[in-house]
Each structure stands twice: as C-alpha cells, then as structure tokens.
Design an enzyme around this catalytic site. Structure first.
Site, PDB file in Angstrom:
ATOM      1  CG  HIS A 132      -0.345   0.259   2.520  1.00  0.00           C
ATOM      2  ND1 HIS A 132      -0.043  -0.739   3.411  1.00  0.00           N
ATOM      3  CD2 HIS A 132       0.029   1.411   3.122  1.00  0.00           C
ATOM      4  CE1 HIS A 132       0.484  -0.219   4.503  1.00  0.00           C
ATOM      5  NE2 HIS A 132       0.541   1.086   4.354  1.00  0.00           N
ATOM      6  CG  ASP A 162      -0.074  -4.085   2.658  1.00  0.00           C
ATOM      7  OD1 ASP A 162       0.120  -3.558   1.542  1.00  0.00           O
ATOM      8  OD2 ASP A 162      -0.207  -3.418   3.698  1.00  0.00           O
ATOM      9  CB  SER A 239       3.372   1.686   6.340  1.00  0.00           C
ATOM     10  OG  SER A 239       2.215   1.829   7.112  1.00  0.00           O
TER      11      SER A 239
END
Length: 514
Positions: A132, A162, A239
């Site tokens: 993402h 992911d 992230s």
C-alpha cells in the site's frame, strides 16, 4: 597488707586472651568472606556486560537477584544503542508521487499517504516495503540515512500479504539481516525503526504483545494475516519499516496500527519475517508470488464445535469441505477432519493454516496432521498451483466478488446433468461454457443462453470482471442460445464485445470484454 593468690589472676588473663583471639578470628573470617563475595559479583557483572557465550562455567554458588531478572541497566542501554546503530542505516524513507499529488511536500508533522519506510535486503538495492506504500506510484524516491537519494522501480507486489519489493540502482548498500520470526515469543523485546510523521530514522522499543493476530485489514480476497503484535510505538509513515530483535535481525515488517485517531494507541502489527522472506524471494525471481493451495473450506474450532465432533481439546481448524480433485482430496483429507498441525507446527486458527501453507510453493509436499474419529492421522499433501484446472472455478468466484471472509471459497459440486455435459472452451476469452440445462434455465429464469462454467485467472474475461455461474444471454445485440453461438460470434467480431449475463437472483449484468 593483704595479698591475693596469683593463680586466679593468671587464669582470668588467659581467658581474656582466648576471647580476643576468637574475636579476631571471627573478624578475619568476615572480612575474607566479604572480599570473596565482592570479587565474585565483579566477575559476574563483567561476563554479563561482555555477552559471554553460553556454556561458560562460573563458580557462583547461587544467582543474584538482578541476574535472574536480566542484565544490569548499563548493559541493556548499550544493547539497545548497538541495535539502533546497526539497523537504522538499512532503513530507508520512501516518497511516492502519483497523479495530481505530484511532488508536493507537506509541512513537518503532517503525514500523507505517499510517505513510508522500507528495509534494504540486499547490497544491490532491493528494498522490501508494504504494497500500500507504493500503490499507484508514478514516481518513487528512496532516501538513505546518509542522505543519498535514488529513483526506484517496482519489482513486484503481493496484495495478499501487503508486501512489495522495489529496486534502486545502488551498490554496497547497508543491509538488515533476516531473523527467524518463528522463534519470537510473547514478552520478547523488539525495536521498531522507520520514518513516522516525516521524522526519519525514528527508533522505538517495546515487547511482543501477541502472535498470530488476524485483523481483516488487508483488502484482498486471498488475504494472509498472521501479524506480530507489539507495543513499540508505530505511527503513519512507519509502514514498511523494520521490527527487529535485540540481535538486530529483521523479524517483521511494520504494517498497521490499532487506532481510532490514526496515531499510535499502544499496539502495532508486523508481518512475520518468515512470510516476508518467502514472498520477496518469488517477487524478485518471478515478479509474482507462486503459491500452493490445499483446496479446502475451513472454519475455526470453538467450544461448541469441539463438543459436537467429540474433540477432547479445543484446538485445530475444521475442514468444512474438501474440493473434489484438489490437493487435499487427492491426499485423502475429508470434510469433518480437524487439522492440528502443518509441517509439525501447531494450527489453532484459520490464519495459522493459511500462513503456513502460504510459505509453500506448488509441488511442495507438506505433512498435514488431522484428528479424525478420535485418532491422529498424518497425510502428505502435494500442493497445487492456481493455474491447475481444478482451482480455476473457485478462484474466479473470489475474483468476481464472492465474500472475502471465506477462505478458500465454498465449493458447490455440479449436479449430474452438468457433469455429463462437455465444456466448450473459448480460448480468446479464457472461459468455459456449457449448454443451459433445464435445471439452470428454471433457476436463472431464462429460456436460452450459455452457462459460464469457469473463468480463468489472468484472461480477458477475468480482467473485465466476468464471473462464473452466470448465464450469457447476449453479445452486443445478438441473442445467445448455446456455446456454439458465442464461438461463432467471436470468430467474426472485431474490437470489444458487450456481454449481457443473467445472475441467479434474476438480475442482468453487463461486461465489456476487449
């Protein structure tokens, strides 16, 4: 003048000398014992601080209280400093520009969705991050802690986990070594390194709070979630960053936080390094992940289900259904079995089974231990790939909008009439069609058409979103009565074709296939 006898005086003097001698001896022994204890403590402290190897003998008769609890604060401080110093060099800042966002920058403290972190995994410039983070990227810039900047390209992404791999044209880049996430335990110290809130090279510490978390946050129908939960502070921008152990080894990729305000509220979640390593190996080699599949529908085992099936302990994963012809079916697994281990590792939740199978490739044989009729049995299952024909139907089910919470999707066996009817393969569209049976005509409330038996993954029809288990009734303005009509029409068609189908609930749908 009176005189006293000399003998009692000499006796008292002798007793006094003895007492003095005894006292001196006791004091000497106390001093020697104290000196010995001090010397022993100094040796123990020195060995702890220098990380003495396991197996070294020592002469202490009993451990001190601080030794039972761990190293002293000075040694622990140095340990965290060493980890931070070793790891931060291999953590990069990732800035993604896409569409109208361009190259605009936000003020410090105002994070945006196009900022993230990454971990250098090879000196040649391969970097792992979250999918993402780089989704929809037109341009990717990578910045190292030494302020070098590179343009990066996407090598491959995997929406199920992911994860993504990007590549920069660099040499001798600092690398974060992989650790074994299977050895991580609740209570272990861990360190998170990333770039939250545009604050580069931020280091936070915490412990592992839980293992095997499933949050349903990955927006993919084949999602694989088996997160490590930690209380190390993680914020937007972390992230794709690293979660490392106290040896400076990568045990997870930080992916999500549990928050109502988009700020840390005490819990972060990381993808285990064992799964990361498996995924990125395929992404670098093939640009995609090649997974093996069992071909089963699974349910958790709770107290009620355990009692119903006579399972003594509440454990394992219940096989609701085994798809005919699948890897599980060919190995001998049956609906009603309870899977208790995969490859010797315990299975106690659906995501345990999914993550363990996700580490394997098509053609791998895995030992599956099941509980059946009160006894434990082990089966060797040779996993199949998604390109195997037996898997095409249920894969297209998921891709056409089946419930993402069913993993894998429920299999509906064909009736006898369908089984006897040959499938017409439409090569240009990668679909299989059957003549419409009387049962289907009644169920779909149509009097003619071609039943869509399967839609192959990666084909033109799948790309347009055409689902299986519908009835094709028209191509453009031409009425379809059989699979032969479809083949004939496509042999003469040029350009895109508008396909009208009838769903089982009686509603029409339209798909344009290029």
């Amino acid at each position: 003048m009176a005189s006293f006898p000399r003998r009692p005086v000499r006796l008292l003097a002798g007793i006094g000398l003895v007492l003095v001698g005894l006292l001196a001896g006791v004091l000497a022994m106390l001093l020697m014992e104290q000196e010995a204890d001090t010397t022993q403590v100094a040796r123990i402290v020195e060995r702890v601080e220098t990380a003495e190897e396991a197996g070294t003998t020592r002469t202490a008769s009993a451990p001190r209280s601080w030794e039972k609890k761990g190293p002293p604060p000075a040694a622990l401080n140095r340990l965290f400093r060493d980890v931070a110093g070793d790891v931060t060099e291999g953590i990069v800042s990732i800035r993604v520009a896409s569409g109208a966002e361009g190259n605009g920058e936000n003020p410090l403290g105002q994070p945006t969705q196009n900022l993230g972190s990454g971990v250098v995994i090879s000196p040649e410039g391969y970097v792992v991050t979250n999918s993402h983070v780089v989704e929809g990227a037109d341009r990717i810039q990578v910045r190292l802690t030494d302020k070098r900047q590179f343009e990066a390209r996407v090598v491959g992404t995997d929406s199920s986990t992911d994860l993504a791999v990007i590549k920069v044209n660099g040499e001798d880049l600092p690398v974060v070594p992989f650790g074994d996430s299977d050895q991580v335990q609740v209570g272990d110290w861990v360190v998170a390194v990333g770039n939250p809130l545009q604050l580069t090279s931020t280091v936070t510490a915490g412990i592992v709070s839980a293992l095997g978390r499933q949050l349903r946050i990955i927006e993919d129908q084949f999602r694989i979630e088996n997160f490590i939960q930690t209380d190390a502070a993680i914020n937007p921008g972390n992230s794709g960053g690293a979660l490392v152990n106290l040896r400076g080894e990568l045990v997870g990729i930080n992916t999500a936080i549990a928050s109502r305000s988009r700020r840390t509220e005490g819990y972060g979640f990381a993808i285990p390094s064992a799964l990361v390593e498996r995924v990125i190996t395929d992404l670098i080699a093939y640009g995609e992940v090649r997974r093996g599949y069992l071909g089963v529908s699974i349910l958790p085992v709770d107290a009620d289900r355990a009692e119903e099936i006579g399972l003594r302990d509440i454990r394992g994963v219940y096989l609701e259904e085994v798809q005919p012809g699948s890897a599980a079916d060919q190995a001998g697994l049956q609906g009603g079995d309870v899977v208790v281990s995969i490859g010797g590792r315990p299975v106690n939740a659906p995501n345990d089974l999914q993550s363990l199978i996700a580490r394997r490739r098509p053609g791998d044989t895995v030992a599956v231990e099941v509980w059946r009729d009160g006894t434990a049995r082990t089966f060797g299952v040779e996993l199949m790939g998604e390109d195997t024909s037996v898997y095409q139907e249920w894969l297209s089910d998921l891709q056409s909008g089946a419930s993402p919470n069913v993993e894998p999707p429920e299999y509906r066996p064909p009736d006898d009439e369908e089984e006897r009817t040959a499938v017409t393969e439409v090569d240009g569209w990668n679909v299989g069609l059957r003549p419409l049976s009387d049962t289907q005509a009644s169920a779909f409330e149509v009097d003619a058409g071609a039943y869509v038996a399967y839609v192959e993954s990666g084909g033109r029809a799948a790309a347009a979103g055409l689902p299986r288990s519908v009835v094709m009734t028209r191509l453009d303005d031409t009425r379809i009565e059989s699979p032969a009509d479809v083949v004939q029409y496509l042999s003469e068609a040029t350009g895109g074709v508008l396909v009208e189908v009838q769903r089982r609930d009686g509603t029409p749908a339209f798909y344009e296939i290029e």
